[in-house]
Design a protein around this motif. Structure first.
Motif, PDB file in Angstrom:
ATOM      1  N   MET A  39       0.829  -1.208   0.000  1.00  0.00           N
ATOM      2  CA  MET A  39       0.000   0.000   0.000  1.00  0.00           C
ATOM      3  C   MET A  39       0.863   1.258   0.000  1.00  0.00           C
ATOM      4  O   MET A  39       0.427   2.318  -0.441  1.00  0.00           O
ATOM      5  CB  MET A  39      -0.929  -0.006   1.213  1.00  0.00           C
ATOM      6  CG  MET A  39      -2.140   0.889   1.064  1.00  0.00           C
ATOM      7  SD  MET A  39      -3.406   0.529   2.281  1.00  0.00           S
ATOM      8  CE  MET A  39      -4.724   1.623   1.698  1.00  0.00           C
ATOM      9  N   LEU A  40       2.097   1.140   0.482  1.00  0.00           N
ATOM     10  CA  LEU A  40       3.018   2.272   0.515  1.00  0.00           C
ATOM     11  C   LEU A  40       3.791   2.440  -0.792  1.00  0.00           C
ATOM     12  O   LEU A  40       4.378   3.488  -1.032  1.00  0.00           O
ATOM     13  CB  LEU A  40       4.021   2.102   1.663  1.00  0.00           C
ATOM     14  CG  LEU A  40       3.553   2.545   3.049  1.00  0.00           C
ATOM     15  CD1 LEU A  40       4.504   2.018   4.113  1.00  0.00           C
ATOM     16  CD2 LEU A  40       3.454   4.055   3.126  1.00  0.00           C
ATOM     17  N   SER A  68      -4.991   5.097  -5.098  1.00  0.00           N
ATOM     18  CA  SER A  68      -5.136   4.588  -3.734  1.00  0.00           C
ATOM     19  C   SER A  68      -6.574   4.689  -3.232  1.00  0.00           C
ATOM     20  O   SER A  68      -7.115   3.746  -2.650  1.00  0.00           O
ATOM     21  CB  SER A  68      -4.195   5.358  -2.806  1.00  0.00           C
ATOM     22  OG  SER A  68      -4.075   4.720  -1.564  1.00  0.00           O
ATOM     23  N   VAL A  69      -7.211   5.833  -3.478  1.00  0.00           N
ATOM     24  CA  VAL A  69      -8.588   6.045  -3.006  1.00  0.00           C
ATOM     25  C   VAL A  69      -9.572   5.135  -3.743  1.00  0.00           C
ATOM     26  O   VAL A  69     -10.419   4.489  -3.125  1.00  0.00           O
ATOM     27  CB  VAL A  69      -8.991   7.530  -3.163  1.00  0.00           C
ATOM     28  CG1 VAL A  69     -10.494   7.706  -2.960  1.00  0.00           C
ATOM     29  CG2 VAL A  69      -8.233   8.391  -2.168  1.00  0.00           C
ATOM     30  N   SER A  70      -9.456   5.077  -5.057  1.00  0.00           N
ATOM     31  CA  SER A  70     -10.402   4.273  -5.842  1.00  0.00           C
ATOM     32  C   SER A  70     -10.291   2.784  -5.518  1.00  0.00           C
ATOM     33  O   SER A  70     -11.309   2.091  -5.368  1.00  0.00           O
ATOM     34  CB  SER A  70     -10.178   4.497  -7.343  1.00  0.00           C
ATOM     35  OG  SER A  70      -8.869   4.125  -7.722  1.00  0.00           O
ATOM     36  N   THR A  71      -9.060   2.277  -5.379  1.00  0.00           N
ATOM     37  CA  THR A  71      -8.891   0.858  -5.052  1.00  0.00           C
ATOM     38  C   THR A  71      -9.367   0.546  -3.636  1.00  0.00           C
ATOM     39  O   THR A  71      -9.871  -0.552  -3.382  1.00  0.00           O
ATOM     40  CB  THR A  71      -7.423   0.429  -5.202  1.00  0.00           C
ATOM     41  OG1 THR A  71      -6.579   1.318  -4.447  1.00  0.00           O
ATOM     42  CG2 THR A  71      -7.001   0.446  -6.657  1.00  0.00           C
ATOM     43  N   SER A  72      -9.239   1.516  -2.729  1.00  0.00           N
ATOM     44  CA  SER A  72      -9.702   1.306  -1.360  1.00  0.00           C
ATOM     45  C   SER A  72     -11.230   1.204  -1.318  1.00  0.00           C
ATOM     46  O   SER A  72     -11.787   0.343  -0.620  1.00  0.00           O
ATOM     47  CB  SER A  72      -9.234   2.443  -0.450  1.00  0.00           C
ATOM     48  OG  SER A  72      -7.836   2.431  -0.327  1.00  0.00           O
ATOM     49  N   CYS A 115      -7.811  -7.613  -0.951  1.00  0.00           N
ATOM     50  CA  CYS A 115      -8.603  -7.173  -2.110  1.00  0.00           C
ATOM     51  C   CYS A 115      -8.107  -5.817  -2.617  1.00  0.00           C
ATOM     52  O   CYS A 115      -7.984  -5.597  -3.829  1.00  0.00           O
ATOM     53  CB  CYS A 115     -10.081  -7.077  -1.738  1.00  0.00           C
ATOM     54  SG  CYS A 115     -10.907  -8.665  -1.547  1.00  0.00           S
ATOM     55  N   ILE A 116      -7.817  -4.908  -1.681  1.00  0.00           N
ATOM     56  CA  ILE A 116      -7.311  -3.583  -2.049  1.00  0.00           C
ATOM     57  C   ILE A 116      -5.953  -3.704  -2.738  1.00  0.00           C
ATOM     58  O   ILE A 116      -5.703  -3.078  -3.777  1.00  0.00           O
ATOM     59  CB  ILE A 116      -7.204  -2.683  -0.807  1.00  0.00           C
ATOM     60  CG1 ILE A 116      -8.602  -2.383  -0.242  1.00  0.00           C
ATOM     61  CG2 ILE A 116      -6.481  -1.372  -1.140  1.00  0.00           C
ATOM     62  CD1 ILE A 116      -8.587  -1.659   1.092  1.00  0.00           C
ATOM     63  N   ILE A 117      -5.074  -4.528  -2.180  1.00  0.00           N
ATOM     64  CA  ILE A 117      -3.724  -4.679  -2.736  1.00  0.00           C
ATOM     65  C   ILE A 117      -3.769  -5.317  -4.124  1.00  0.00           C
ATOM     66  O   ILE A 117      -3.018  -4.929  -5.032  1.00  0.00           O
ATOM     67  CB  ILE A 117      -2.846  -5.520  -1.793  1.00  0.00           C
ATOM     68  CG1 ILE A 117      -2.710  -4.840  -0.429  1.00  0.00           C
ATOM     69  CG2 ILE A 117      -1.473  -5.761  -2.413  1.00  0.00           C
ATOM     70  CD1 ILE A 117      -2.162  -3.447  -0.484  1.00  0.00           C
ATOM     71  N   LEU A 118      -4.662  -6.298  -4.320  1.00  0.00           N
ATOM     72  CA  LEU A 118      -4.783  -6.935  -5.639  1.00  0.00           C
ATOM     73  C   LEU A 118      -5.223  -5.933  -6.698  1.00  0.00           C
ATOM     74  O   LEU A 118      -4.718  -5.944  -7.827  1.00  0.00           O
ATOM     75  CB  LEU A 118      -5.788  -8.097  -5.561  1.00  0.00           C
ATOM     76  CG  LEU A 118      -5.264  -9.407  -4.973  1.00  0.00           C
ATOM     77  CD1 LEU A 118      -6.404 -10.412  -4.814  1.00  0.00           C
ATOM     78  CD2 LEU A 118      -4.170  -9.998  -5.870  1.00  0.00           C
ATOM     79  N   LEU A 119      -6.153  -5.055  -6.353  1.00  0.00           N
ATOM     80  CA  LEU A 119      -6.601  -4.027  -7.292  1.00  0.00           C
ATOM     81  C   LEU A 119      -5.463  -3.061  -7.624  1.00  0.00           C
ATOM     82  O   LEU A 119      -5.299  -2.654  -8.780  1.00  0.00           O
ATOM     83  CB  LEU A 119      -7.790  -3.261  -6.710  1.00  0.00           C
ATOM     84  CG  LEU A 119      -9.126  -4.007  -6.662  1.00  0.00           C
ATOM     85  CD1 LEU A 119     -10.181  -3.147  -5.965  1.00  0.00           C
ATOM     86  CD2 LEU A 119      -9.596  -4.361  -8.065  1.00  0.00           C
ATOM     87  N   ALA A 156      -3.144  -4.761 -10.001  1.00  0.00           N
ATOM     88  CA  ALA A 156      -3.743  -4.832 -11.336  1.00  0.00           C
ATOM     89  C   ALA A 156      -3.631  -3.487 -12.051  1.00  0.00           C
ATOM     90  O   ALA A 156      -3.313  -3.431 -13.254  1.00  0.00           O
ATOM     91  CB  ALA A 156      -5.208  -5.257 -11.229  1.00  0.00           C
ATOM     92  N   LEU A 157      -3.865  -2.393 -11.332  1.00  0.00           N
ATOM     93  CA  LEU A 157      -3.747  -1.066 -11.939  1.00  0.00           C
ATOM     94  C   LEU A 157      -2.309  -0.765 -12.357  1.00  0.00           C
ATOM     95  O   LEU A 157      -2.069  -0.128 -13.384  1.00  0.00           O
ATOM     96  CB  LEU A 157      -4.254   0.006 -10.970  1.00  0.00           C
ATOM     97  CG  LEU A 157      -5.774   0.148 -10.848  1.00  0.00           C
ATOM     98  CD1 LEU A 157      -6.121   1.273  -9.874  1.00  0.00           C
ATOM     99  CD2 LEU A 157      -6.408   0.429 -12.199  1.00  0.00           C
ATOM    100  N   PHE A 158      -1.354  -1.216 -11.551  1.00  0.00           N
ATOM    101  CA  PHE A 158       0.054  -1.015 -11.924  1.00  0.00           C
ATOM    102  C   PHE A 158       0.375  -1.742 -13.225  1.00  0.00           C
ATOM    103  O   PHE A 158       1.036  -1.184 -14.115  1.00  0.00           O
ATOM    104  CB  PHE A 158       0.976  -1.511 -10.818  1.00  0.00           C
ATOM    105  CG  PHE A 158       2.413  -1.632 -11.252  1.00  0.00           C
ATOM    106  CD1 PHE A 158       3.167  -0.501 -11.512  1.00  0.00           C
ATOM    107  CD2 PHE A 158       2.992  -2.881 -11.435  1.00  0.00           C
ATOM    108  CE1 PHE A 158       4.485  -0.597 -11.937  1.00  0.00           C
ATOM    109  CE2 PHE A 158       4.304  -2.985 -11.862  1.00  0.00           C
ATOM    110  CZ  PHE A 158       5.050  -1.850 -12.112  1.00  0.00           C
ATOM    111  N   LEU A 159      -0.097  -2.986 -13.356  1.00  0.00           N
ATOM    112  CA  LEU A 159       0.163  -3.747 -14.581  1.00  0.00           C
ATOM    113  C   LEU A 159      -0.492  -3.078 -15.790  1.00  0.00           C
ATOM    114  O   LEU A 159       0.094  -3.032 -16.881  1.00  0.00           O
ATOM    115  CB  LEU A 159      -0.353  -5.184 -14.411  1.00  0.00           C
ATOM    116  CG  LEU A 159       0.401  -6.056 -13.400  1.00  0.00           C
ATOM    117  CD1 LEU A 159      -0.272  -7.401 -13.258  1.00  0.00           C
ATOM    118  CD2 LEU A 159       1.864  -6.222 -13.815  1.00  0.00           C
TER     119      LEU A 159
END
Length: 276
Positions: free
Chosen positions: A206-207, A232-236, A253-257, A260-263
């Protein structure tokens, strides 16, 4: 359309979901801002080190009957100071010192935890317990995050200069050592806040994830901040909602999103560069 709106709105009929979302959003903003500095400075491993090192501090705080956040903060400071001492007083490189210190403190924390009887389950500390956050914990997170936000806003240019150019920092009359340990203190406080959302194991994601995604998409620091906060806000928000509907842990779930956005961002950048 109504079904989609109901899908989004249904979880927030319950107070515990509102507390979870409020905590996730507060932590998301502060993690996004700090992640931009950590990515520029190359401190991903430092965040991992401090996040793991807070575990023995939490156990000691529980035994002493004091707030767990105090123990976590003290353990985080001990970790960062130990890494600095080893780097300055031996031939050991910083990344090696971090690996030794954080693995040793994390192992100590696990041993201590298994040897005491407590009503707190280890998984809540390791993986977070966002759905169990009370109103008082929301307010506590808000206070810590507001403090971090104010300090970062007031010293944002100094921290940015320190992350980009150490020599220029000295020429400008700033103290690299003060900025170094100031950033470490902010990192420790942020980890304490994020611990309730994703736990000590996943907090480094998350950091780092929002900042690295923004770094891929933007060459300007202001742009990085906006993108990181948006990610960060949208995935949270979406991660919290998805976790409710599929009955899964909220933090992962937040970290997986975010992963995915990074990829997606990385793929978009590569396609864009090929076209150019």
């Amino acid at each position: 359309m109504n079904n989609l709106l109901n899908w989004f709105a249904e979880p927030f009929q319950y107070p515990f979901m509102l507390h979870a979302l409020a905590t996730a959003l507060i932590v998301a903003v502060i993690c996004a801002i700090l992640s931009c500095y950590l990515v520029l400075k190359g401190w991903a491993l430092m965040g991992d080190a401090i996040s793991h090192a807070v575990l023995p501090g939490i156990v000691v705080a529980f035994l002493l009957g004091i707030p767990l956040t105090i123990g976590a903060f003290c353990a985080g400071l001990i970790c960062s100071l130990s890494v600095g001492y080893l780097k300055e007083n031996s031939r050991i490189k910083e990344d090696t010192a971090m690996g030794i210190v954080f693995s040793g403190m994390f192992a100590l924390g696990i041993v201590m935890f298994t040897k005491i009887e407590t009503d707190q389950h280890l998984s809540h500390i390791l993986f977070g317990n966002l759905l169990g956050v009370s109103l008082s914990e929301v307010l506590q997170t808000l206070f810590i995050s507001a403090t971090i936000f104010i300090v970062v806003i007031l010293k944002r240019r100094d921290f940015l200069l320190y992350c980009f150019d150490l020599s220029h920092t000295r020429v400008a009359g700033l103290s690299p050592k003060i900025l170094h340990y100031g950033l470490l203190i902010l990192l420790a406080l942020t980890i304490i806040s994020a611990m309730q959302v994703v736990g000590v194991i996943l907090v480094v994601a998350m950091l780092i994830s929002p900042g690295i995604t923004a770094y891929v998409l933007s060459k300007r620091f202001d742009g990085m901040l906006l993108i990181a906060i948006s990610v960060s806000v949208s995935t949270s928000i979406i991660g919290t909602i998805i976790s409710y509907h599929i009955d899964a842990s909220t933090g992962p779930c937040i970290i997986l999103l975010q992963a995915a956005l990074f990829l997606l961002a990385l793929g978009y950048t590569r396609l864009k560069n090929k076209k150019i």
